[in-house]
Structure formats: structure tokens, C-alpha cells
Design a protein around this motif. Sequence first.
Motif, PDB file in Angstrom:
ATOM      1  N   UNK A 197       0.828  -1.210   0.000  1.00  8.35           N
ATOM      2  CA  UNK A 197       0.000   0.000   0.000  1.00  8.35           C
ATOM      3  C   UNK A 197       0.861   1.258   0.000  1.00  8.35           C
ATOM      4  N   UNK A 198       1.904   1.258   0.822  1.00  2.88           N
ATOM      5  CA  UNK A 198       2.782   2.431   0.907  1.00  2.88           C
ATOM      6  C   UNK A 198       3.589   2.598  -0.377  1.00  2.88           C
ATOM      7  N   UNK A 199       4.046   1.501  -0.961  1.00  2.00           N
ATOM      8  CA  UNK A 199       4.867   1.574  -2.172  1.00  2.00           C
ATOM      9  C   UNK A 199       4.062   2.015  -3.388  1.00  2.00           C
ATOM     10  N   UNK A 200       2.757   1.702  -3.417  1.00  2.00           N
ATOM     11  CA  UNK A 200       1.925   2.042  -4.576  1.00  2.00           C
ATOM     12  C   UNK A 200       1.459   3.497  -4.579  1.00  2.00           C
ATOM     13  N   UNK A 201       1.501   4.166  -3.433  1.00  2.40           N
ATOM     14  CA  UNK A 201       0.994   5.534  -3.352  1.00  2.40           C
ATOM     15  C   UNK A 201       1.658   6.482  -4.355  1.00  2.40           C
ATOM     16  N   UNK A 202       2.983   6.519  -4.472  1.00  7.23           N
ATOM     17  CA  UNK A 202       3.588   7.417  -5.472  1.00  7.23           C
ATOM     18  C   UNK A 202       3.255   7.032  -6.907  1.00  7.23           C
ATOM     19  N   UNK A 203       3.002   5.756  -7.162  1.00  2.82           N
ATOM     20  CA  UNK A 203       2.591   5.322  -8.502  1.00  2.82           C
ATOM     21  C   UNK A 203       1.233   5.923  -8.843  1.00  2.82           C
ATOM     22  N   UNK A 204       0.328   5.920  -7.865  1.00  6.25           N
ATOM     23  CA  UNK A 204      -0.991   6.524  -8.062  1.00  6.25           C
ATOM     24  C   UNK A 204      -0.861   8.006  -8.397  1.00  6.25           C
ATOM     25  N   UNK A 205      -0.002   8.703  -7.671  1.00 10.22           N
ATOM     26  CA  UNK A 205       0.212  10.135  -7.933  1.00 10.22           C
ATOM     27  C   UNK A 205       0.704  10.385  -9.353  1.00 10.22           C
ATOM     28  N   UNK A 206       1.523   9.501  -9.853  1.00 11.90           N
ATOM     29  CA  UNK A 206       2.133   9.698 -11.180  1.00 11.90           C
ATOM     30  C   UNK A 206       1.185   9.308 -12.312  1.00 11.90           C
ATOM     31  N   UNK A 207       0.413   8.242 -12.149  1.00 11.34           N
ATOM     32  CA  UNK A 207      -0.353   7.670 -13.260  1.00 11.34           C
ATOM     33  C   UNK A 207      -1.754   8.263 -13.401  1.00 11.34           C
ATOM     34  N   UNK A 208      -2.456   8.464 -12.290  1.00 13.61           N
ATOM     35  CA  UNK A 208      -3.857   8.885 -12.374  1.00 13.61           C
ATOM     36  C   UNK A 208      -3.990  10.352 -12.771  1.00 13.61           C
ATOM     37  N   UNK A 209      -5.128  10.674 -13.351  1.00 13.66           N
ATOM     38  CA  UNK A 209      -5.521  12.054 -13.644  1.00 13.66           C
ATOM     39  C   UNK A 209      -6.932  12.243 -13.109  1.00 13.66           C
ATOM     40  N   UNK A 210      -7.221  13.426 -12.585  1.00 14.56           N
ATOM     41  CA  UNK A 210      -8.519  13.651 -11.953  1.00 14.56           C
ATOM     42  C   UNK A 210      -9.668  13.710 -12.952  1.00 14.56           C
ATOM     43  N   UNK A 211      -9.431  14.308 -14.100  1.00 12.89           N
ATOM     44  CA  UNK A 211     -10.496  14.443 -15.092  1.00 12.89           C
ATOM     45  C   UNK A 211      -9.889  14.484 -16.483  1.00 12.89           C
ATOM     46  N   UNK A 212     -10.701  14.213 -17.507  1.00 13.50           N
ATOM     47  CA  UNK A 212     -10.173  14.158 -18.873  1.00 13.50           C
ATOM     48  C   UNK A 212      -9.395  15.404 -19.288  1.00 13.50           C
ATOM     49  N   UNK A 213      -9.835  16.565 -18.832  1.00 12.69           N
ATOM     50  CA  UNK A 213      -9.158  17.801 -19.228  1.00 12.69           C
ATOM     51  C   UNK A 213      -7.704  17.840 -18.758  1.00 12.69           C
ATOM     52  N   UNK A 214      -7.389  17.061 -17.702  1.00 18.36           N
ATOM     53  CA  UNK A 214      -6.026  17.066 -17.166  1.00 18.36           C
ATOM     54  C   UNK A 214      -5.109  16.060 -17.852  1.00 18.36           C
ATOM     55  N   UNK A 215      -5.666  15.241 -18.744  1.00 20.47           N
ATOM     56  CA  UNK A 215      -4.927  14.114 -19.309  1.00 20.47           C
ATOM     57  C   UNK A 215      -4.140  14.532 -20.547  1.00 20.47           C
ATOM     58  N   UNK A 216      -2.841  14.733 -20.388  1.00 16.85           N
ATOM     59  CA  UNK A 216      -1.998  15.081 -21.537  1.00 16.85           C
ATOM     60  C   UNK A 216      -1.882  13.916 -22.506  1.00 16.85           C
TER      61      UNK A 216
END
Length: 442
Positions: free
Chosen positions: A188-207
Motif C-alpha cells: 500500500x505504501x509503495x503504490x501511493x507514489x505510482x498513483x500520484x504519477x499515473x492517475x488524472x482527476x479528469x479528462x481535461x487534465x490528461x496530456x
Amino acid sequence: MSTSTEVAASAMRKITIRFVPLLFICFIVSFLDRVNVGFAALTMNKDLGFSASIFGFGAGLFFLTYVLFEVPSNLMLERYGARVWIARIMITWGLVSALTAFVAGPLSFYAIRLLLGAAEAGFFPGVIFLLLHWIPPSFRGRVVGTFMAAMPVASALGSPVSGLLLNMDGILGLHGWQWLFLIEAVPAVLLAPVVLYVLSDKPADAAWLTDAEKAWVQQQVSSGLGAGVGHGHSSLRAVFTDPRVLLLALAWFGLTGINYGLSFFLPQIVAAFGLSLVATGLLSAVPFALAGVAMVVWGKRSDRMRERRNHIYLPALLAVAGLIGTAYSSLLVTKLAFLCIAAIGVFSALPLFWSLPPMVLSPATAAAGIALVNALGNLSGFVQPNIMGFLKDRFGGFEGGLLSIALFALIAVVCIWSIATRLGVGAVEADPALARAGVEHS
């Protein structure tokens, strides 16, 4: 293919590849950290002198704080963004889960379960809320089904792994169940930074999406959220007092009651036949492994048939039959067969249930509404372990507890039928462009 069809297919391919595998793994870790106490109980209860009632009460306490902090957590997620908030939740629950290794008696066990519930509150409804802003209605059955397949997969993988970890008893002076909590908290602790890097909050934020793909996704999800409601809710008070939302919560209560009843007590039911820890782990994995396959296949079938109501309540009825069969079986092979039926039934119904709330809620209140349904429904996680533990201590078996779960599941079936019939949501319309491309049959 037309340009619009190419845009639709390309957008869904990118979203699925980027979101689903990561969220699936995160939910495996989340669910395992939530229910691994059921496997730890095989040796922890004896080491700490816990009765079935003490264990059931402590296991269920998780859900009191989980429910209490669920809606506030989702409102914070809406304010700060899913990416940041989900990562925060994962770090917190990982650290607290590791602390479970150091409980020394009933009071510390109760305290750590309360802390863990508060730490994890908001993760599941937060992910559902995130997916509602990315996944068009005609895809939600298979996507949510794949995401929620993490629950049985977590149990299927976690059961044999937990059985092996319990055999680490004595290493560095720790019990096997202590190693179980410490090691299973690390991901759980190791995956947290991966979530920060990969996810986007909404389509407008997705480069990683083109402008055309962003516009298509936004149009699709906007038309799907709240589509089943003729008017929007004007306030959170309306959500909390809406009888349809409360019916959904009661239905979720019944369905999750089966889930947690199996997750917390299935290892003990299997171990009662005198099996070793490793054998118990392997056999406990079978119902969940089959259920993981079934829920993905069933979700795809629901999308292909464009039908929700029957695809939810029919497997729920199957789960009821499996629970009743389990209660009245005396042989290991028949009891395990009925446990498989119960697991397949409930896990096939769980993801499709979440096609109903977006049809009840308006976009303005979706975050709080989804959290409320999930929070109230998850009270079954407190009620059912207590009932199971009390009846086990009172009568010496799990038969009464299994039948009580079946009763709540029957109530869930009635609620699902009622809300789906009133909303007229037997069918789910697919996007014509996707239909022409044959994407909804993939």
C-alpha cells in the motif's frame, strides 16, 4: 471506421490500459489489508485468547469508523482531487495495517481496527467516483467488474500467501500472524507514489489524450451521470433523505454482508475440518478464484445484453442458495462446492450494483451520494461478523451465521428489484458509435 468511432475506440483503449490495471492492484492491496485479519485469526485468536465473539466484534469495528469518515473523505477527495487523496489514503492505511502486528489484547485490537477503518475510508467510493468521470455508461459493467474482481482475487492470492506467512512463527521472535500484517502492509505504501504519477482527476487534465478524445469522454460521461433522474438534487440533505438512496444502501448492506461473512470466516470454516494452515489457505482460495473469473465474464455479458436489473438480482439469489447449502452441508467437498456457488453469486452481483447509483444521483451530489450508499451498506461489515461470532460461541458452529447472511441477502434482492423497476433501468443504452465499431462486444 468513421472518425468518431476511431476517437471512441482510441480513448477507451488508452483509459483502460492506464487506469484499470493500477486500480485493480490497489484494490487487491486494500481488500487484503481489510480482511487478512480473518486468516490471521487461525493462530492470533489462540495466541491472544480471543473468543469468536471478541474476534467478530473487533473485525467489525473497522466498519464503524469506515462509515463515519466515508462521506467526509469523499468530499475531501472532490476538493483536492482523486489522485492526491487516494494516494494519501493508501499511505495511511498501509501504516496502520502494519501496526496490527503489535496488538496485545482485545482493547488494542479494537483500537487498531477503528484506526484502520478511519484510514481506509473513502478509497472504494473515491475510485467509483473517479471512474464515473472517465467511463461511459455502456462500459461501466465490465470496467467496474474488472476493478472489483480485485476482491476475490485478493482473497484467492492472499489465502495461500497468508497460510505460508503464518508458518513464519518464531522468526525474529515474532508470531506468524505478526509477520502476516507487517509484510502485507508494505504494498500500500509503495503504490501511493505510482498513483500520484499515473492517475488524472479528469479528462481535461490528461496530456495523454488528444483534444478530440477528451471532448468525447467528457460528452459521454456527462450524458450518463444522472441520466436516470428527471431532476437534480439541490442539496446534500436531499441525498441523505432520498428513499431511493436509502434503498440502494440497504441493498448494498445485504450484498456486502455476504462478502464480509465469507472473507472473515471462510478460512475458519475450512480449517474446522482439521486441515493444515497451508491446505486451508489453498482450499480457501478456490471459491474466490472462481468468483473473480465469473464477475468479469458476467459484467461483460451485462454490457453486451445492455441489461442491469436481472444481471444483479439473479446472481444474488444464487448466492443465497449457496449460503443455505453451505449451512446444511457436513462434508468438506459439498461445503466447499456451496461456498463456491455463494462466492460466484455475490461477486457477480457486486460490480453491477454500481450501475444503479449514477441513475439516481445528479452530478452535483454524486460524490456524497455514492459515499453514503457505500458507507451505510458497509455497516454490514460490523453487523455480520458480530452475528457470526455470537452464534458461533452460542451454538458451536457457523450454520446460524450463514443463514443470517442469507436473510439479509434476500432483503437486498427485494431492494434491487424495487429500485431498478421504479427507475426503469432494465436496459442500458450503448453509444451508437461504439455499437457500429463493435467495441461494446469486446
